[in-house]
Scaffold this motif. Structure first.
Motif, PDB file in Angstrom:
ATOM      1  N   SER A 126      62.397  46.615  56.635  1.00  0.00           N
ATOM      2  CA  SER A 126      62.725  46.805  55.238  1.00  0.00           C
ATOM      3  C   SER A 126      62.134  48.103  54.717  1.00  0.00           C
ATOM      4  CB  SER A 126      62.199  45.619  54.419  1.00  0.00           C
ATOM      5  OG  SER A 126      62.973  44.481  54.680  1.00  0.00           O
ATOM      6  N   ILE A 179      57.110  44.040  54.622  1.00  0.00           N
ATOM      7  CA  ILE A 179      57.231  44.312  53.192  1.00  0.00           C
ATOM      8  C   ILE A 179      55.836  44.341  52.570  1.00  0.00           C
ATOM      9  CG2 ILE A 179      58.225  43.537  51.008  1.00  0.00           C
ATOM     10  CD1 ILE A 179      60.311  42.000  52.732  1.00  0.00           C
ATOM     11  N   LEU A 205      53.651  44.423  49.523  1.00  0.00           N
ATOM     12  CA  LEU A 205      53.771  44.215  48.084  1.00  0.00           C
ATOM     13  C   LEU A 205      52.825  45.109  47.289  1.00  0.00           C
ATOM     14  CD1 LEU A 205      54.280  40.348  47.898  1.00  0.00           C
ATOM     15  CD2 LEU A 205      55.987  42.172  47.973  1.00  0.00           C
ATOM     16  N   LEU A 227      63.031  40.707  48.754  1.00  0.00           N
ATOM     17  CA  LEU A 227      62.754  39.486  49.510  1.00  0.00           C
ATOM     18  C   LEU A 227      63.999  38.648  49.761  1.00  0.00           C
ATOM     19  CD1 LEU A 227      59.428  38.446  47.727  1.00  0.00           C
ATOM     20  CD2 LEU A 227      59.675  39.476  49.992  1.00  0.00           C
ATOM     21  N   GLN A 228      65.151  39.159  49.389  1.00  0.00           N
ATOM     22  CA  GLN A 228      66.392  38.411  49.589  1.00  0.00           C
ATOM     23  C   GLN A 228      67.058  38.786  50.913  1.00  0.00           C
ATOM     24  OE1 GLN A 228      68.856  39.258  46.183  1.00  0.00           O
ATOM     25  NE2 GLN A 228      67.469  38.256  44.742  1.00  0.00           N
ATOM     26  N   VAL A 231      59.568  37.906  59.508  1.00  0.00           N
ATOM     27  CA  VAL A 231      59.430  38.515  58.183  1.00  0.00           C
ATOM     28  C   VAL A 231      57.947  38.534  57.838  1.00  0.00           C
ATOM     29  CG1 VAL A 231      59.963  38.343  55.727  1.00  0.00           C
ATOM     30  CG2 VAL A 231      61.700  37.709  57.433  1.00  0.00           C
ATOM     31  N   VAL A 239      55.140  39.696  55.021  1.00  0.00           N
ATOM     32  CA  VAL A 239      54.952  40.094  53.626  1.00  0.00           C
ATOM     33  C   VAL A 239      53.459  40.278  53.387  1.00  0.00           C
ATOM     34  CG1 VAL A 239      55.363  39.519  51.210  1.00  0.00           C
ATOM     35  CG2 VAL A 239      57.007  38.785  52.963  1.00  0.00           C
ATOM     36  N   TRP A 283      58.377  37.508  40.866  1.00  0.00           N
ATOM     37  CA  TRP A 283      57.951  37.689  42.246  1.00  0.00           C
ATOM     38  C   TRP A 283      57.621  36.352  42.902  1.00  0.00           C
ATOM     39  CZ3 TRP A 283      58.454  41.561  45.494  1.00  0.00           C
ATOM     40  CH2 TRP A 283      58.640  42.856  45.002  1.00  0.00           C
ATOM     41  N   LEU A 340      59.355  34.903  46.235  1.00  0.00           N
ATOM     42  CA  LEU A 340      58.602  34.485  47.421  1.00  0.00           C
ATOM     43  C   LEU A 340      58.945  33.053  47.813  1.00  0.00           C
ATOM     44  CD1 LEU A 340      55.052  35.988  46.760  1.00  0.00           C
ATOM     45  CD2 LEU A 340      56.438  36.367  48.809  1.00  0.00           C
ATOM     46  N   CYS A 365      62.301  33.095  49.390  1.00  0.00           N
ATOM     47  CA  CYS A 365      62.200  33.721  50.709  1.00  0.00           C
ATOM     48  C   CYS A 365      61.650  32.726  51.727  1.00  0.00           C
ATOM     49  CB  CYS A 365      61.307  34.955  50.626  1.00  0.00           C
ATOM     50  SG  CYS A 365      61.031  35.794  52.205  1.00  0.00           S
ATOM     51  N   LEU A 382      57.982  33.396  59.067  1.00  0.00           N
ATOM     52  CA  LEU A 382      57.401  34.105  57.931  1.00  0.00           C
ATOM     53  C   LEU A 382      55.890  34.204  58.111  1.00  0.00           C
ATOM     54  CD1 LEU A 382      57.766  35.348  55.068  1.00  0.00           C
ATOM     55  CD2 LEU A 382      57.406  33.037  54.155  1.00  0.00           C
ATOM     56  N   VAL A 441      52.650  35.887  56.007  1.00  0.00           N
ATOM     57  CA  VAL A 441      52.233  36.536  54.763  1.00  0.00           C
ATOM     58  C   VAL A 441      50.727  36.754  54.805  1.00  0.00           C
ATOM     59  CG1 VAL A 441      54.143  35.556  53.443  1.00  0.00           C
ATOM     60  CG2 VAL A 441      51.981  34.304  53.580  1.00  0.00           C
TER      61      VAL A 441
END
Length: 228
Positions: free
Chosen positions: A4, A69, A71, A82-83, A91, A93, A105, A109, A112, A123, A125
């Protein structure tokens, strides 16, 4: 691999360059693509970003799709970033703290997480604490993040920091003697981001001078610098 946002050189460090404090096991879990969604928790400067970008690097090497990504860049990003990530294999984050308490946000999230859960994406994070500790207000999001595997990072002691600096130097093809690494630890604030910035600047200077670095040359260089 689709990203991304583009990687910088420092973001290309892999798991091999990461030094883990005793009692933590984040690398083993993140390196296993079959593991569950994960929340990487730790104080600033303990390697969370390194772990997330290393996971993306591994996905690339395995010919998988990954998105990273940060933030921390929310001044230039919108929640729409996040789409549409469910088709990715991974992914990541980063910097969850930056959006805690911001309804748009938090909703993004939450969506997501659900999209990744329903699709094929894993995912991962990262933030400085658990969801409720860093101020998330959306109960459903807090519940989702509580269900994730929690992986913790910790500050390095001096010996571990020396190993980390030398691994990073080797990654950049910069020969860093043990004595010089220890000199940097004595002379520069002990947080890893500051040490890494100093190391990168010293390497650039040494390459420009076309000579090997020694403690005297590092001392002379440092006396001319102001490390932020």
């Amino acid at each position: 691999m689709q990203l991304s946002l583009p990687f910088t050189r420092s973001q290309q460090l892999g798991f091999d360059e990461f030094v883990e404090a005793p009692g933590t096991d984040a690398v083993r879990f993140l390196a296993d693509p079959g593991e569950a969604h994960a929340l990487v928790v730790g104080a600033p400067g303990t390697g969370k970003t390194h772990l997330l970008t290393a996971a993306c690097q591994q996905a690339y090497q395995q010919e998988q799709q990954a998105a990273y990504i940060p933030l921390a860049d929310t001044d230039t990003l919108t929640p729409a970033i996040l789409q549409g990530l469910a088709s990715f294999d991974l992914v990541c984050v980063d910097d969850l703290d930056r959006v805690a308490g911001q309804p748009e946000w938090e909703t993004a999230l939450f969506n997501c997480y659900n999209e990744c859960d329903a699709g094929a994406a894993r995912l991962v994070v990262a933030g400085t604490g658990a969801a409720q500790e860093i101020g998330f207000q959306l109960p459903d999001l807090v519940s989702r993040l509580r269900a994730a595997l929690v992986l913790r990072t910790s500050p390095l002691d001096d010996e571990e920091a020396v190993v980390a600096l030398r691994r990073r130097a080797a990654f950049a093809s910069f020969e860093l003697p043990d004595a010089v690494a220890r000199f940097l630890l004595r002379r520069i604030p002990r947080d890893m981001p500051t040490l890494v910035r100093a190391l990168d600047a010293l390497a650039e200077h040494t390459f420009a001078e076309q000579r090997k670095v020694t403690v005297p040359s590092a001392r002379a260089w440092l006396e001319q610098q102001q490390i932020d």
